[in-house]
Design a protein around this motif. Structure first.
Motif, PDB file in Angstrom:
ATOM      1  N   GLY A   1      -4.002  22.049  12.516  1.00  0.00           N
ATOM      2  CA  GLY A   1      -4.725  20.893  13.028  1.00  0.00           C
ATOM      3  C   GLY A   1      -4.269  19.616  12.356  1.00  0.00           C
ATOM      4  N   VAL A   2      -4.659  18.502  12.964  1.00  0.00           N
ATOM      5  CA  VAL A   2      -4.279  17.199  12.415  1.00  0.00           C
ATOM      6  C   VAL A   2      -5.367  16.178  12.737  1.00  0.00           C
ATOM      7  CG1 VAL A   2      -2.933  16.532  14.473  1.00  0.00           C
ATOM      8  CG2 VAL A   2      -2.403  15.491  12.261  1.00  0.00           C
ATOM      9  N   PHE A   3      -5.601  15.292  11.782  1.00  0.00           N
ATOM     10  CA  PHE A   3      -6.447  14.115  11.979  1.00  0.00           C
ATOM     11  C   PHE A   3      -5.513  12.914  11.948  1.00  0.00           C
ATOM     12  CE2 PHE A   3      -9.352  17.145  10.085  1.00  0.00           C
ATOM     13  CZ  PHE A   3     -10.543  16.933  10.765  1.00  0.00           C
ATOM     14  N   VAL A   4      -5.680  11.985  12.879  1.00  0.00           N
ATOM     15  CA  VAL A   4      -4.812  10.816  12.937  1.00  0.00           C
ATOM     16  C   VAL A   4      -5.654   9.554  12.841  1.00  0.00           C
ATOM     17  CG1 VAL A   4      -3.147   9.528  14.334  1.00  0.00           C
ATOM     18  CG2 VAL A   4      -3.108  12.025  14.336  1.00  0.00           C
ATOM     19  N   VAL A   5      -5.285   8.690  11.900  1.00  0.00           N
ATOM     20  CA  VAL A   5      -5.903   7.379  11.767  1.00  0.00           C
ATOM     21  C   VAL A   5      -4.886   6.391  12.322  1.00  0.00           C
ATOM     22  CG1 VAL A   5      -6.967   5.714  10.215  1.00  0.00           C
ATOM     23  CG2 VAL A   5      -7.086   8.159   9.681  1.00  0.00           C
ATOM     24  N   GLU A   6      -5.171   5.894  13.505  1.00  0.00           N
ATOM     25  CA  GLU A   6      -4.218   5.035  14.208  1.00  0.00           C
ATOM     26  C   GLU A   6      -4.137   3.657  13.565  1.00  0.00           C
ATOM     27  OE1 GLU A   6      -3.270   3.550  18.768  1.00  0.00           O
ATOM     28  OE2 GLU A   6      -5.003   4.836  18.379  1.00  0.00           O
ATOM     29  N   ALA A   7      -2.921   3.103  13.573  1.00  0.00           N
ATOM     30  CA  ALA A   7      -2.685   1.756  13.051  1.00  0.00           C
ATOM     31  C   ALA A   7      -2.108   0.885  14.150  1.00  0.00           C
ATOM     32  CB  ALA A   7      -1.713   1.804  11.869  1.00  0.00           C
ATOM     33  N   ASP A   8      -2.253  -0.390  13.969  1.00  0.00           N
ATOM     34  CA  ASP A   8      -1.667  -1.354  14.889  1.00  0.00           C
ATOM     35  C   ASP A   8      -0.151  -1.111  14.923  1.00  0.00           C
ATOM     36  OD1 ASP A   8      -0.474  -3.634  16.009  1.00  0.00           O
ATOM     37  OD2 ASP A   8      -2.035  -4.948  15.241  1.00  0.00           O
ATOM     38  N   PRO A   9       0.429  -0.853  16.094  1.00  0.00           N
ATOM     39  CA  PRO A   9       1.861  -0.552  16.153  1.00  0.00           C
ATOM     40  C   PRO A   9       2.751  -1.735  15.787  1.00  0.00           C
ATOM     41  CG  PRO A   9       0.948  -0.688  18.365  1.00  0.00           C
ATOM     42  CD  PRO A   9      -0.202  -0.775  17.408  1.00  0.00           C
ATOM     43  N   PHE A  10       2.186  -2.935  15.743  1.00  0.00           N
ATOM     44  CA  PHE A  10       2.965  -4.107  15.346  1.00  0.00           C
ATOM     45  C   PHE A  10       2.920  -4.357  13.849  1.00  0.00           C
ATOM     46  CE2 PHE A  10       1.904  -4.884  19.813  1.00  0.00           C
ATOM     47  CZ  PHE A  10       3.186  -5.055  20.317  1.00  0.00           C
ATOM     48  N   SER A  11       2.293  -3.476  13.113  1.00  0.00           N
ATOM     49  CA  SER A  11       2.224  -3.595  11.660  1.00  0.00           C
ATOM     50  C   SER A  11       3.619  -3.453  11.069  1.00  0.00           C
ATOM     51  CB  SER A  11       1.336  -2.504  11.073  1.00  0.00           C
ATOM     52  OG  SER A  11       0.059  -2.517  11.645  1.00  0.00           O
ATOM     53  N   ALA A  12       3.828  -4.119   9.966  1.00  0.00           N
ATOM     54  CA  ALA A  12       5.103  -3.989   9.251  1.00  0.00           C
ATOM     55  C   ALA A  12       5.237  -2.568   8.716  1.00  0.00           C
ATOM     56  CB  ALA A  12       5.166  -4.986   8.100  1.00  0.00           C
ATOM     57  N   PRO A  13       6.420  -1.971   8.800  1.00  0.00           N
ATOM     58  CA  PRO A  13       6.614  -0.616   8.252  1.00  0.00           C
ATOM     59  C   PRO A  13       6.208  -0.523   6.775  1.00  0.00           C
ATOM     60  CG  PRO A  13       8.520  -1.261   9.547  1.00  0.00           C
ATOM     61  CD  PRO A  13       7.638  -2.480   9.429  1.00  0.00           C
ATOM     62  N   GLN A  14       6.451  -1.592   6.010  1.00  0.00           N
ATOM     63  CA  GLN A  14       6.080  -1.587   4.589  1.00  0.00           C
ATOM     64  C   GLN A  14       4.565  -1.516   4.417  1.00  0.00           C
ATOM     65  OE1 GLN A  14       7.986  -3.838   6.137  1.00  0.00           O
ATOM     66  NE2 GLN A  14       9.885  -4.149   5.014  1.00  0.00           N
ATOM     67  N   ALA A  15       3.824  -2.089   5.374  1.00  0.00           N
ATOM     68  CA  ALA A  15       2.362  -2.039   5.292  1.00  0.00           C
ATOM     69  C   ALA A  15       1.870  -0.617   5.521  1.00  0.00           C
ATOM     70  CB  ALA A  15       1.749  -2.993   6.316  1.00  0.00           C
ATOM     71  N   ILE A  16       2.463   0.091   6.466  1.00  0.00           N
ATOM     72  CA  ILE A  16       2.065   1.477   6.734  1.00  0.00           C
ATOM     73  C   ILE A  16       2.430   2.358   5.543  1.00  0.00           C
ATOM     74  CG2 ILE A  16       2.326   3.446   8.295  1.00  0.00           C
ATOM     75  CD1 ILE A  16       0.897   1.017   9.551  1.00  0.00           C
ATOM     76  N   GLU A  17       3.589   2.102   4.950  1.00  0.00           N
ATOM     77  CA  GLU A  17       3.992   2.856   3.756  1.00  0.00           C
ATOM     78  C   GLU A  17       3.032   2.590   2.601  1.00  0.00           C
ATOM     79  OE1 GLU A  17       7.723   2.781   0.728  1.00  0.00           O
ATOM     80  OE2 GLU A  17       8.189   3.018   2.852  1.00  0.00           O
ATOM     81  N   ALA A  18       2.648   1.335   2.416  1.00  0.00           N
ATOM     82  CA  ALA A  18       1.690   0.999   1.359  1.00  0.00           C
ATOM     83  C   ALA A  18       0.346   1.681   1.619  1.00  0.00           C
ATOM     84  CB  ALA A  18       1.509  -0.515   1.266  1.00  0.00           C
ATOM     85  N   ALA A  19      -0.066   1.733   2.876  1.00  0.00           N
ATOM     86  CA  ALA A  19      -1.331   2.391   3.226  1.00  0.00           C
ATOM     87  C   ALA A  19      -1.269   3.881   2.906  1.00  0.00           C
ATOM     88  CB  ALA A  19      -1.652   2.165   4.699  1.00  0.00           C
ATOM     89  N   GLU A  20      -0.132   4.516   3.162  1.00  0.00           N
ATOM     90  CA  GLU A  20       0.012   5.938   2.835  1.00  0.00           C
ATOM     91  C   GLU A  20      -0.152   6.160   1.330  1.00  0.00           C
ATOM     92  OE1 GLU A  20       3.237   9.591   3.242  1.00  0.00           O
ATOM     93  OE2 GLU A  20       3.954   7.530   3.172  1.00  0.00           O
ATOM     94  N   GLY A  21       0.507   5.336   0.538  1.00  0.00           N
ATOM     95  CA  GLY A  21       0.387   5.455  -0.917  1.00  0.00           C
ATOM     96  C   GLY A  21      -1.026   5.184  -1.402  1.00  0.00           C
TER      97      GLY A  21
END
Length: 179
Positions: free
Chosen positions: A104-124
Motif C-alpha cells: 500500500g501507499v499513502f500520497v501527500v500531493e504537492a503543487d506540481p509547479f513547486s521547485a524540485p529542491q522544495a520537494i527534496e527539502a520536504a522529504e528530508g
C-alpha cells in the motif's frame, strides 16, 4: 531447470506503523506546497497495482509513504517528474524484494509547479519530523535544516503567480492594458 532471479538488494527494513500523526508530519513537511485531499491508503497488491499506479500517474509531485501488509513504513520518498508518483513507484517495484513487500501507499500531493529542491527539502523534513533517521537501516533522506526547509517550501512558486487579465477584460482593472 528454471532459474530464479536473485534480488538485487536487501528488502527495505520495516519502520514504524503509519498512523495519522505520521501522515500529518508528511503533510506539514510540504507546508504551503501541499494540495489535494488528506492521504488515503491506496493498494499496491498485485491485483490492484496497475489501477493504483495509473491513478498516481496524475499526481506529478509529492511525498509518498509505502507500507507493507502490517501497515509498517517501508519507504518514504518524493516524486517530482513527468511520470509523477506512479512512475516513481514503478521504479521501486522493479526490485523483486520491494515488489513482494509493498502492499500500500499513502500520497501527500504537492503543487506540481513547486521547485524540485522544495520537494527534496520536504522529504528530508518529513524524515526529521517522523524521526526516521537511523531507524530504517542504510536508507537515507536529504539532510535539511529548518531554515533551509523554510526557505524552499515558502518561496513563491509558479502556480501562485497569476497572469495579468487580458485587455478585453471589462472588470475595471486596466493595469494589464497597454498604455
Amino acid at each position: 531447470m528454471s532459474i530464479v532471479p536473485s534480488d538485487c538488494c536487501a528488502e527495505p527494513i520495516a519502520g514504524p506503523v503509519v498512523d495519522a500523526r505520521m501522515l500529518r508530519h508528511a503533510r506539514t513537511a510540504l507546508g504551503p506546497l501541499a494540495c489535494g485531499d488528506w492521504p488515503a491508503p491506496r493498494s499496491l497488491v498485485t491485483e490492484r497495482r496497475a489501477c493504483t499506479l495509473a491513478e498516481l500517474d496524475e499526481v506529478l509531485a509529492g511525498l509518498y509513504l509505502v507500507i507493507d501488509a502490517d501497515g509498517r513504513l517501508r519507504w518514504l520518498g518524493k516524486a517530482h517528474r513527468d511520470g509523477g508518483v506512479g512512475a516513481r513507484l514503478r521504479d521501486h517495484l522493479r526490485h523483486p524484494e520491494r515488489s513482494r513487500v509493498y502492499t500500500g501507499v499513502f500520497v501527500v500531493e504537492a503543487d506540481p509547479f513547486s521547485a524540485p529542491q522544495a520537494i527534496e527539502a520536504a522529504e528530508g523534513w518529513a524524515a526529521n519530523l517522523i524521526g526516521l533517521r537511523g531507524r530504517m537501516g542504510p536508507r537515507t533522506w536529504p539532510v535539511v535544516t529548518q531554515e533551509r526547509w523554510l526557505a524552499w517550501v515558502t518561496s513563491r512558486h509558479a502556480s501562485r503567480i497569476v497572469r495579468p487579465r487580458p485587455t478585453e477584460d471589462d472588470t475595471g482593472d486596466r493595469s494589464a492594458a497597454p498604455a
